[in-house]
Design a protein around this motif. Sequence first.
Motif, short mmCIF file in Angstrom:
data_model
loop_
_atom_site.label_atom_id
_atom_site.label_comp_id
_atom_site.label_asym_id
_atom_site.label_seq_id
_atom_site.Cartn_x
_atom_site.Cartn_y
_atom_site.Cartn_z
N ARG A 253 37.05 43.47 38.14
CA ARG A 253 36.79 44.31 37.07
C ARG A 253 35.70 45.40 37.34
O ARG A 253 34.88 45.32 38.22
N LEU A 254 36.05 46.56 36.86
CA LEU A 254 35.28 47.67 37.15
C LEU A 254 34.84 48.12 35.69
O LEU A 254 35.83 48.44 34.75
N VAL A 255 33.74 48.63 35.34
CA VAL A 255 33.26 49.13 34.18
C VAL A 255 32.63 50.59 34.54
O VAL A 255 31.81 50.82 35.35
N ILE A 256 33.45 51.31 34.01
CA ILE A 256 32.98 53.03 34.04
C ILE A 256 31.88 53.34 32.96
O ILE A 256 32.23 53.19 31.62
N LYS A 257 30.66 53.35 33.15
CA LYS A 257 29.66 53.71 32.13
C LYS A 257 29.42 55.18 31.94
O LYS A 257 29.41 56.09 32.80
#
Length: 431
Positions: free
Chosen positions: A2-6
């Motif tokens: 999973r990747l979270v773009i903040k």
Amino acid sequence: MRLVIKNAQIIERDNELKRCDILIEDGFIKQIQSVIEPDNNDQVLDVEGHFVSPGLVDVHVHLREPGACHKETIATGSLAAAHGGFTSICAMPNLNPCPDNPAKLASIQEIIKKDAVVKVHQYACISENLKSDILVDFAGLKEQGAFAFTNDGVGVQTAGTMYLAMQAAADQNMALVAHTEDNSLLFGGVMHAGHKAQELGLPGILSITEASQIARDLLLAEATGVHYHVCHVSTKESVRVIRDAKKAGIHVTAEVTPHHLLLSEEDILSDDAMWKMNPPLRSEMDRQALIEGLLDGTLDMIATDHAPHAADEKAQGFLKAPFGIVGSETAFQLIYTHFVKQHIFTLEQVIQWMATKPASLFNLPVGQIKEGYPADLAVFDLDQSYTINKADFLSKSNNTPFDQWPVYGPTLYTLVDGQIVWQAKGGPHVH
């Protein structure tokens, strides 16, 4: 993974930018929330308030492989597209050998699968070897994964051939995409038939070379019911006949290039083939008609017609050099700088024309930032200015008239299915 773009800024309705976080899982956008707290195992990319766009979609590029790998390859052309923020590109079939049967198309698709860093959709030809009147196997090419059918680079000269091709494409529920050019009206022209051609002593290309064939095709499209798409519209007459056809309910879509929106024959100061493209740069009146056509919906999208050529080929002057300029690495920045910052277009309109509409009109499941959509994204720094330098291009070729133009909005990241395929030096890193 999973990747979270903040701290992304994305476009909401009415051209408003909204700050949010984006969760990507297994290549898809899983969640868009004002704040998403990452788990311990999640990767995090903090984009620090920069603009996150749907990955741009270009329905008109030339990748030159097979047949002219000294100009471009699928690897270099797709990397150039990623550098410009494009995540889906549609490659023209004027190749050698050209994809005029399923086996040839399959061999090109093998190279795409191996070498492309963005999604590459390959066009098939309309007729054998692009120039004959013998139609291809439309059903077989569709089955092999053809994106659509076109003879781009040459107009289909015979109305009967075009009618039968439209019938065949319509039977397969596929688009027929046309480079419109009546060869009998060319008269050896190499630039627009206007006062600049007279000044430079060069033969001109008449506006009706393009518009007359569009008018013919629109009536054939009405008769066959095909989705008819017009490449690189360049004249006010072409805009007029497409506008009338849309009012009549004919299923037509059309594209315009950044260079035809930005430049006219007035910009050509000498016999320099960096300014030679087909269709040619037209009059200022034509340029204004193209802008108006985009704004009123006559023209549906912006496409680059990225056409790489070797430096020695382009150094030959207008009479001998090939037509075409590169466009993948400068398109968004030029349009943003000269139209959005000048309050002629909104950012929302540009993203519609360069991502959402080309995807939806050609049935590609991309072009939007929505939960459930593929995580094809581009991150741009809209506040940063820089100077276009052709030495920085990732394309094998650098034939552009825009070298040393100041622009805004460098690409910081390009993601395809949630994977970073290009990133600027010195930008924030995934951690």
